[in-house]
Write an enzyme that holds these catalytic residues in place. Structure first.
Site, PDB file in Angstrom:
ATOM      1  N   HIS A   1      13.539  24.532 -15.601  1.00 24.27           N
ATOM      2  CA  HIS A   1      12.747  24.407 -16.825  1.00 24.27           C
ATOM      3  C   HIS A   1      13.598  23.901 -17.988  1.00 24.27           C
ATOM      4  O   HIS A   1      13.089  23.261 -18.901  1.00 24.27           O
ATOM      5  CB  HIS A   1      12.118  25.752 -17.202  1.00 24.27           C
ATOM      6  CG  HIS A   1      11.041  26.201 -16.280  1.00 24.27           C
ATOM      7  ND1 HIS A   1      11.313  26.870 -15.104  1.00 24.27           N
ATOM      8  CD2 HIS A   1       9.692  26.088 -16.338  1.00 24.27           C
ATOM      9  CE1 HIS A   1      10.176  27.143 -14.485  1.00 24.27           C
ATOM     10  NE2 HIS A   1       9.183  26.682 -15.204  1.00 24.27           N
TER      11      HIS A   1
ATOM     12  N   ASP B   1       6.372  19.441  -9.506  1.00 24.36           N
ATOM     13  CA  ASP B   1       6.456  20.549 -10.443  1.00 24.36           C
ATOM     14  C   ASP B   1       6.125  19.976 -11.823  1.00 24.36           C
ATOM     15  O   ASP B   1       5.982  18.757 -11.997  1.00 24.36           O
ATOM     16  CB  ASP B   1       7.850  21.175 -10.413  1.00 24.36           C
ATOM     17  CG  ASP B   1       7.852  22.641 -10.826  1.00 24.36           C
ATOM     18  OD1 ASP B   1       6.860  23.094 -11.437  1.00 24.36           O
ATOM     19  OD2 ASP B   1       8.840  23.354 -10.544  1.00 24.36           O
TER      20      ASP B   1
END
Length: 596
Positions: free
Chosen positions: A256, A329
């Protein structure tokens, strides 16, 4: 009568998907109805390629829209809440979800509690129906409901402990049943896809992003449980996505916020990372999600796996034989944005072999970039068709086209039932692992202080202990207690029969370790209870007893209380090795004590 764009496409959908379940369904579709057959007249079968017929009816803009899954803000599809409208305009270029799906015809929408409220089953079902009603082609409606540490829909939905506690039970049947129940609850609220199970093998105790999201550190165990959950979710009525390919279990960087590097050799990948994905594919997983990480042994160009043709096409498609949907993702994660701009990432992902592009940070930019790539010849329309066909085939095979909407009034009765909650509690009861015990546990009665990590966790655990007959009190110290908080906790421990310290993500030098050390200087015996990974135990020497719950979900805290009281025998066994600070193994995979 002049037909709207939506009506024409819906007619195409109805006609194209008339063949379902391996048999012919009579469907001479009109703009707004299906004509049922009369008598025993023979029925002419519809096209053998319903997906191809629908695909042929779509414009390039329609098809490019199908390649995207985004989140929308608002508790309802037609929200006029000013904050939601402003957020939607900024990221999506439309006021609300209904306007967005009508304008861009995306493949799907993903829910988050912070974006959609997700307050109760009826509201969620109403949101789902509103989005489906606005969409020309039925939507994939998804969320990340892994349970444990990643939960988007809270109570009253049944809260299961999560992956690693399931691994501690060693019961794949329980994992399959948990997924079936969870899938049925999601479907009742209008969701038809779940980004689960996690197929990563967590071999790095310092992994900041996977940890308890993994079933464990043994490839065979993770493979068995991932396959079981694929079967379970699908039996419950939702599509699934095994993640994060080619494996995110041995990283010390969170994708992230950065770009992780996996240093496994190709042989190590084959032995460690590959088995769960092979098992999930063999079990029929609908999607595989790519990871934003470098894996030099698999692609020496060092492109993130999401953008890597050797990984997504050469390895996943050609070598493992996966024919379903490859989903990226989230494209707003830093791991995929370190080298390429937000206009290039979607194009490169498609060139690498991805089909569904999840959450681009600027949807209009990404959408236009794909259109421009087709216009320039960098992407061909035939390549777009390949991905859209896979997405439409998934919608067809999962029954999403036949029944996109749900009964809003019935949602509440299907979610969080007594039977479902009992199943979650049973799993939690069987997952608690007793790592060490000098005879302090079980404790039949007495005064207990609960302190340590998490304000809600300590209070819920104290409440559960009170329900088990103890005089229990929570003493909040904060996640990183300072000297004053530690002194306050040690004072509160005076005169107690037991101190229980909830811990999570303890590392060398952690203030949580300082708290435990200070409490051990007192008279009361100290029990540590890891509500995250069991690796905490390596940094908490000297505790009278050590428990691993792997979760701070309510069922796991209730199970902890029952184990402390001796009402439940600890039967969980470690699904990972717990290393000592020296590097040696402190507790081996499979370790777990009992009371008898």
């Amino acid at each position: 009568m002049k037909l709207s764009r939506k009506t024409v496409l819906l007619s195409s959908v109805t006609a194209a998907f008339a063949v379902v379940g391996g048999g012919a369904v009579i469907a001479e579709a009109t703009a707004d109805r299906e004509v049922e057959p009369e008598g025993d007249e023979p029925v002419e079968e519809t096209t053998a390629d319903p997906v191809g017929e629908l695909l042929a009816s779509m414009s390039l803009e329609d098809k490019v829209g199908q390649l995207f899954m985004v989140y929308v803000h608002g508790e309802s599809a037609d929200t006029d809440d000013p904050d939601a409208v402003a957020s939607n305009r900024e990221r999506l270029g439309a006021d609300n979800g209904a306007a967005f799906v009508a304008a861009y015809r995306p493949g799907g929408v993903i829910y988050f509690d912070w974006a959609n409220g997700l307050a109760d089953p009826e509201q969620i079902a109403r949101l789902s129906n509103g989005l489906q009603d606005a969409s020309a082609v039925p939507l994939l409606i998804a969320t990340d409901q892994e349970y444990g540490s990643v939960v988007r829909i809270g109570e009253p939905a049944t809260q299961f402990p999560g992956a690693m506690p399931l691994g501690a039970t060693r019961d794949t049947g329980a994992a399959e049943e948990a997924a079936r129940i969870a899938g049925a609850e999601l479907r009742a609220m209008g969701l038809n896809h779940n980004f689960a199970p996690d197929a990563d093998v967590n071999v790095d105790p310092e992994n900041p992003v996977i940890g308890v999201r993994s079933f464990g550190s043994d490839p065979d165990l993770v493979a068995d449980f991932a396959a079981a959950q694929v079967r379970g979710y699908q039996a419950g009525g939702v599509a699934v996505s095994a993640k994060h390919f080619p494996g995110h279990g041995d990283t010390s960087t969170d994708s992230h916020v950065g770009l992780p590097v996996i240093t496994h050799t190709a042989e190590e990948w084959e032995a460690v990372d590959a088995p769960p994905f092979k098992a999930a594919i063999a079990a029929g997983t609908d999607m595989v999600m790519s990871a934003h990480l470098q894996f030099p042994a698999l692609d020496d160009s060092l492109k993130p796996a999401t953008l890597s043709p050797p990984i997504l096409t050469g390895l996943l498609r050609e070598r493992l034989g996966f024919t379903g949907v490859v989903v990226t993702d989230a494209l707003d994660m830093q791991g995929v944005r370190t080298e390429f701009g937000d206009d290039r990432v979607p194009v490169l992902a498609l060139l690498a072999g991805a089909d569904l592009l999840l959450m681009p940070p600027d949807f209009p930019l990404a959408h236009q970039a794909v259109l421009d790539a087709v216009g320039s010849g960098e992407l061909t329309e035939e390549r777009i068709d390949e991905s859209v066909r896979r997405i439409l085939t998934l919608k067809h095979s999962c029954g999403i086209v036949d029944t996109p909407e749900v009964d809003e009034g019935a949602a509440a009765d299907s979610v969080g039932t007594d039977a479902n909650r009992a199943a979650a509690q049973d799993i939690a009861d069987r997952s608690i692992t007793l790592l060490a015990n000098d005879g302090t546990l079980p404790l039949a009665s007495g005064s207990v202080l609960v302190t340590g990590w998490g304000e809600n966790t300590t209070r819920m655990l104290a409440s559960a202990l009170s329900a088990s007959g103890f005089q229990a009190e929570a003493h909040v110290t904060g996640d990183e207690p300072d000297a004053d908080a530690i002194a306050s906790a040690t004072a509160a421990a005076a005169g107690r029969d037991l101190v229980v310290v909830a811990t999570r993500n303890v590392r060398a030098g952690s203030p949580q370790a300082d708290l435990v050390a200070a409490l051990l200087d007192g008279a009361a015996p100290v029990v540590t209870a890891a509500v995250g990974t069991p690796y905490d135990a390596a940094h908490l020497p000297g505790a009278n007893a050590s428990l691993a719950a792997y979760s701070y979900a309510a069922p796991s805290l209730a199970a902890l209380a029952k184990v402390i009281a001796g009402a439940v025998e600890p039967t969980g066994t470690l699904p990972v090795d717990v290393p000592a600070a020296s590097g040696d193994v402190l507790y081996h995979f499979g370790h777990g004590l009992g009371y008898r």
